[in-house]
Design a protein around this motif. Structure first.
Motif, PDB file in Angstrom:
ATOM      1  N   LYS A 183      45.807  -3.427  52.208  1.00 31.80           N
ATOM      2  CA  LYS A 183      44.899  -2.767  51.268  1.00 31.80           C
ATOM      3  C   LYS A 183      43.542  -3.454  51.317  1.00 31.80           C
ATOM      4  O   LYS A 183      43.433  -4.665  51.122  1.00 31.80           O
ATOM      5  CB  LYS A 183      45.478  -2.827  49.853  1.00 31.80           C
ATOM      6  CG  LYS A 183      44.618  -2.180  48.780  1.00 31.80           C
ATOM      7  CD  LYS A 183      45.303  -2.322  47.417  1.00 31.80           C
ATOM      8  CE  LYS A 183      44.468  -1.725  46.302  1.00 31.80           C
ATOM      9  NZ  LYS A 183      45.134  -1.880  44.981  1.00 31.80           N
ATOM     10  N   ASN A 230      53.434  -6.659  59.245  1.00 35.62           N
ATOM     11  CA  ASN A 230      52.722  -6.661  57.955  1.00 35.62           C
ATOM     12  C   ASN A 230      52.918  -8.005  57.258  1.00 35.62           C
ATOM     13  O   ASN A 230      53.545  -8.127  56.214  1.00 35.62           O
ATOM     14  CB  ASN A 230      53.197  -5.506  57.074  1.00 35.62           C
ATOM     15  CG  ASN A 230      54.695  -5.545  56.821  1.00 35.62           C
ATOM     16  OD1 ASN A 230      55.417  -6.274  57.490  1.00 35.62           O
ATOM     17  ND2 ASN A 230      55.155  -4.773  55.857  1.00 35.62           N
ATOM     18  N   LYS A 278      45.345   6.533  49.761  1.00 34.25           N
ATOM     19  CA  LYS A 278      46.695   6.921  50.132  1.00 34.25           C
ATOM     20  C   LYS A 278      46.800   8.349  50.654  1.00 34.25           C
ATOM     21  O   LYS A 278      47.875   8.914  50.712  1.00 34.25           O
ATOM     22  CB  LYS A 278      47.650   6.708  48.956  1.00 34.25           C
ATOM     23  CG  LYS A 278      47.736   5.247  48.541  1.00 34.25           C
ATOM     24  CD  LYS A 278      48.803   5.022  47.498  1.00 34.25           C
ATOM     25  CE  LYS A 278      48.867   3.544  47.127  1.00 34.25           C
ATOM     26  NZ  LYS A 278      49.886   3.273  46.102  1.00 34.25           N
ATOM     27  N   ASP A 319      48.595   0.974  57.846  1.00 35.93           N
ATOM     28  CA  ASP A 319      49.935   0.575  58.261  1.00 35.93           C
ATOM     29  C   ASP A 319      49.783  -0.348  59.460  1.00 35.93           C
ATOM     30  O   ASP A 319      49.304   0.072  60.516  1.00 35.93           O
ATOM     31  CB  ASP A 319      50.775   1.796  58.646  1.00 35.93           C
ATOM     32  CG  ASP A 319      51.162   2.613  57.431  1.00 35.93           C
ATOM     33  OD1 ASP A 319      51.348   2.005  56.369  1.00 35.93           O
ATOM     34  OD2 ASP A 319      51.274   3.845  57.541  1.00 35.93           O
ATOM     35  N   GLU A 369      39.427   2.465  48.052  1.00 30.29           N
ATOM     36  CA  GLU A 369      40.601   1.780  48.591  1.00 30.29           C
ATOM     37  C   GLU A 369      40.960   2.367  49.948  1.00 30.29           C
ATOM     38  O   GLU A 369      41.105   3.576  50.095  1.00 30.29           O
ATOM     39  CB  GLU A 369      41.787   1.926  47.637  1.00 30.29           C
ATOM     40  CG  GLU A 369      41.526   1.326  46.262  1.00 30.29           C
ATOM     41  CD  GLU A 369      42.665   1.611  45.304  1.00 30.29           C
ATOM     42  OE1 GLU A 369      43.630   2.271  45.728  1.00 30.29           O
ATOM     43  OE2 GLU A 369      42.590   1.191  44.132  1.00 30.29           O
ATOM     44  N   SER A 426      40.869  -7.969  50.151  1.00 33.03           N
ATOM     45  CA  SER A 426      41.982  -7.458  50.951  1.00 33.03           C
ATOM     46  C   SER A 426      43.281  -8.069  50.452  1.00 33.03           C
ATOM     47  O   SER A 426      43.297  -9.182  49.923  1.00 33.03           O
ATOM     48  CB  SER A 426      41.785  -7.787  52.437  1.00 33.03           C
ATOM     49  OG  SER A 426      41.701  -9.187  52.631  1.00 33.03           O
ATOM     50  N   TYR A 481      43.790   1.965  53.039  1.00 35.57           N
ATOM     51  CA  TYR A 481      45.094   1.412  53.362  1.00 35.57           C
ATOM     52  C   TYR A 481      45.347   1.539  54.866  1.00 35.57           C
ATOM     53  O   TYR A 481      44.909   2.497  55.491  1.00 35.57           O
ATOM     54  CB  TYR A 481      46.200   2.148  52.605  1.00 35.57           C
ATOM     55  CG  TYR A 481      46.148   1.941  51.112  1.00 35.57           C
ATOM     56  CD1 TYR A 481      47.012   1.053  50.490  1.00 35.57           C
ATOM     57  CD2 TYR A 481      45.236   2.639  50.325  1.00 35.57           C
ATOM     58  CE1 TYR A 481      46.975   0.860  49.119  1.00 35.57           C
ATOM     59  CE2 TYR A 481      45.187   2.453  48.957  1.00 35.57           C
ATOM     60  CZ  TYR A 481      46.058   1.560  48.355  1.00 35.57           C
ATOM     61  OH  TYR A 481      46.004   1.371  47.001  1.00 35.57           O
ATOM     62  N   LYS A 517      51.735  -1.950  52.962  1.00 32.74           N
ATOM     63  CA  LYS A 517      50.463  -1.543  53.570  1.00 32.74           C
ATOM     64  C   LYS A 517      49.400  -2.607  53.321  1.00 32.74           C
ATOM     65  O   LYS A 517      49.420  -3.305  52.312  1.00 32.74           O
ATOM     66  CB  LYS A 517      50.008  -0.197  53.015  1.00 32.74           C
ATOM     67  CG  LYS A 517      50.808   1.002  53.478  1.00 32.74           C
ATOM     68  CD  LYS A 517      50.180   2.279  52.947  1.00 32.74           C
ATOM     69  CE  LYS A 517      50.851   3.516  53.558  1.00 32.74           C
ATOM     70  NZ  LYS A 517      52.258   3.633  53.163  1.00 32.74           N
ATOM     71  N   ASP A 575      49.864  -4.553  49.752  1.00 30.41           N
ATOM     72  CA  ASP A 575      50.400  -3.913  48.558  1.00 30.41           C
ATOM     73  C   ASP A 575      51.932  -3.940  48.586  1.00 30.41           C
ATOM     74  O   ASP A 575      52.544  -4.296  49.599  1.00 30.41           O
ATOM     75  CB  ASP A 575      49.838  -2.501  48.401  1.00 30.41           C
ATOM     76  CG  ASP A 575      50.542  -1.468  49.246  1.00 30.41           C
ATOM     77  OD1 ASP A 575      51.291  -1.842  50.170  1.00 30.41           O
ATOM     78  OD2 ASP A 575      50.343  -0.271  49.003  1.00 30.41           O
TER      79      ASP A 575
END
Length: 670
Positions: A319, A282, A244, A278, A274, A310, A276, A317, A313
């Motif tokens: 993940k 989505n 993040k 955008d 992890e 995968s 992430y 996003k 979240d």
């Protein structure tokens, strides 16, 4: 005057036959000039590539004075059509098999005379290589990724390099999915791009139709070679992040860069990396489209990737997770994740934490009081010994290792050794960090009330002439506090603007501003901001700086009375004027008040010595000056007023203005 011509002027052949004399300027026909004329062929030395080039030949026939002979008819021919032949009357093409040979091309007139040039057939150059690049150094590997319905830059490189400029490039695709155009580069704005452009390369813009997601083929053809490019149309990747920590330059931004972070981990432990992203849209369908493009790799010794997964979240996003395990020996290994063409990664240093010394943690600052709700306060965690800082802070799990005596007052935020405290509510609390069985406490963290609202007083004048000063005032309301905390209201303006703070430390309820010289004789707008500490409470307004008007234009003729322009408020009347000249567009008005009275009464009032009324002159609400002399007559006719101004002299920015005129209108309340 007679002139002898005994030469050819015809490109490389160099001669045009002429044997007779000519001496009449107005004879501009072939029959009239006899043999006195010359022929010029263009191009003078044509070069062609077999089966590729077509050249249009032109011929000019002129007399000795350089005048065109109007009725000269030219026919073209090749002396060997197995090398070069003439088509469409005046065009020449090279025939296959004629490479490396020369042939004469003849331009003949209807009287049998002619001129000729030599055409050369060059060897046909074929492209030996066509390569696609994402940027100046990164070639397209598996496929070129782009969102459907959008545009993206693509670099095309050709070998030999000269072909990129010499050859016509043909683009094609199935069902015309793609439109490709050459990118126009500006020599000034794009100088860095042009400087880094490799030889034989050019930028193109690929635009994809809004078709179904999937893999499509884009073809390019030049100089006898065809190259295909697989283009994958997928969801829009806006950013890639690790844990993040947003890195907006990644993804489909042309200037994307790879991002890496480092972590120290213990031997024989498990971790999660992890990543992430955008992505638009989505949706699960989009995730299924894009997850096949996610490539996890591990390099170096000391760790392995056990599995990957995968999901989407709660924030929307995408993940992507890699479960990593470290080995039993110390070393370094890198886990990297490539999304489309953006690469993010973590470099792990595997250490035996049992051998890493750790004595304690202290805090800087060691006393924290007086920061307000909503603010962030930077705080350092100092590890002893300092050499263990990276390892110890790498172990710190803020959710598990940090506790508060009174939860909800503050929260420790951050990572990688960069931390801050955020005030959540007013009160006092202790914060304790527990690591390796040891606890360290920062006591009596005290927070104050937060600002309820902060605004700049709108009645503050916001137009200044160069050299003038004005006080700006802020309004501040606090949550749960009787008095505003003015020590935290900071004023700011941009650098290199024609405005400065007279107050050296622009903090508090009131700040004084001064207008500086303008770069030109044009008004300039400047943004002035007031902010409460490091919170998000902030207000801003524009200040307009206007030039001091030249004395030659400062007269009553600059302005005309605006009818129905008398405004009343508690005994104070504004007579609004407007500028006649568009270049003098500063709004202006008189402000008149009867001394010692709250009524606007009929009569004649004088100013100067023994003032019976006060008259002020206002420009844009920012420049208020007292009148020096003159008189004003006030007459009332029903609901209307008639105000006659007699030789009223005003001082504006050191200039004398004498105004005479009449204003009538309703006395309207403001």
């Amino acid at each position: 005057m007679k002139r002898n011509l005994n030469k050819w002027v015809a490109g490389l052949s160099g001669l045009v036959l002429a044997s007779s004399l000519f001496s009449c300027k107005d004879k501009q026909t072939l029959a009239g000039v006899g043999n006195d004329y010359y022929i010029t062929i263009t191009p003078s030395a044509p070069k062609l590539r077999a089966e590729l080039d077509t050249i249009a030949m032109t011929c000019a026939v002129r007399n000795v004075d350089g005048e065109d002979i109007k009725d000269a008819v030219v026919s073209w021919s090749s002396e060997d059509e197995k090398i070069v032949k003439v088509i469409e009357g005046n065009k020449i093409v090279a025939v296959k098999g004629g490479e490396g040979k020369e042939v004469a091309i003849r331009a003949s007139l209807q009287n049998g005379r002619y001129a000729k040039v030599t055409a050369t057939v060059t060897k046909k150059a074929n492209a030996s290589g066509i390569t696609f690049f994402l940027n100046e150094i990164t070639p397209v590997k598996k496929y070129f990724y782009m969102p459907a319905g959008e545009k993206r830059d693509l670099l095309l490189a050709v070998t030999p390099a000269a072909l990129i400029a010499e050859e016509e490039i043909e683009w094609s695709s199935q069902d015309d999915v793609f439109k490709v155009t050459k990118k126009v580069l500006d020599p000034e704005k794009d100088s860095d791009i042009i400087k880094d452009l490799p030889q034989g390369a050019a930028w193109y813009v690929v635009e994809a139709k809004p078709v179904s997601l999937g893999v499509y083929t884009l073809n390019v053809k030049l100089a006898g070679k065809t190259q295909s490019l697989s283009v994958k149309l997928g969801p829009t990747l806006k950013a890639a992040v690790v844990k993040k920590e947003i890195q907006p330059q990644l993804g489909l931004d042309p200037s994307f860069k790879s991002f890496e972070k480092s972590e120290a981990i213990d031997i024989l432990t498990k971790h999660q990396v992890e990543v992430y992203a955008d992505v638009t849209p989505n949706t699960q369908e989009a995730l299924d489209q894009i997850k096949g493009d996610v490539v996890w790799e591990v390099s170096g010794g000391g760790g392995i990737i056990e599995q990957t997964e995968s999901s989407i979240d709660p924030s929307g996003k995408f993940k992507f997770v890699a479960h990593v395990a470290s080995g039993s020996t110390e070393g370094n290994f890198k886990v990297s994740c490539t999304l489309q063409e953006a690469t993010v990664g973590v470099i792990f240093s595997v250490l035996n934490f049992k051998t890493i010394p750790f004595e304690g943690i202290s805090f800087a600052p060691s006393v924290i009081t007086g920061f307000s709700v909503g603010e962030h306060l930077p705080i350092r965690l100092l590890v002893t010994p300092r050499s263990s800082t990276a390892v110890i802070l790498g172990e710190l799990d803020l959710e598990k290792a940090v506790t508060y005596s009174t939860p909800g007052i503050v929260e420790l935020q951050g990572n990688d050794g960069v931390f801050s405290l955020r005030a959540l509510a007013t009160g006092t609390t202790d914060m304790t960090i527990t690591l390796r069985g040891k606890s360290f406490t920062l006591k009596n963290i005290t927070t104050l009330a937060s600002p309820k609202s902060l605004s700049i007083d709108n009645s503050t004048p916001n137009v200044l002439m160069v050299g003038d000063e004005v006080d700006w005032r802020a309004k501040l309301l606090m949550e749960g506090a009787d008095k505003p905390d003015w020590t935290k209201v900071h004023w700011s303006i941009d650098k290199n603007v024609p405005l400065e703070f007279v107050t050296k430390n622009p903090v508090g309820e009131v700040v004084r501003l001064k207008a500086l010289d303008l770069p030109s004789n044009e008004p300039v707008k400047v943004e002035v901001r007031a902010q409460y500490g490091k919170s998000d409470r902030m207000d801003k307004r524009e200040m307009t700086i206007v030039p001091v008007q030249p004395s030659a234009t400062l007269s009553n003729e600059m302005y005309e009375a605006k009818q129905s322009g008398i405004r009343y408020s508690g005994g104070l009347y504004d007579i609004v004027l407007k500028a006649k000249d568009a270049q003098q567009s500063i709004p202006a008005n008189f402000r008149i008040k009867v001394a010692g009275s709250d009524k606007f009464e009929e009569g004649v009032y004088t100013v100067g010595n023994g003032t019976e009324i006060s008259v002020r002159w206002s420009i844009g609400g920012g420049l208020i000056k007292q009148a020096e002399s003159g008189s004003i007559s006030i007459e009332k006719d029903g609901s209307k007023y008639k105000i006659v101004v007699n030789d009223l002299t005003l001082d504006v920015a050191g200039k004398k203005i004498k105004f005479t005129g009449t204003v009538t209108g309703l006395a309207r309340g403001k």
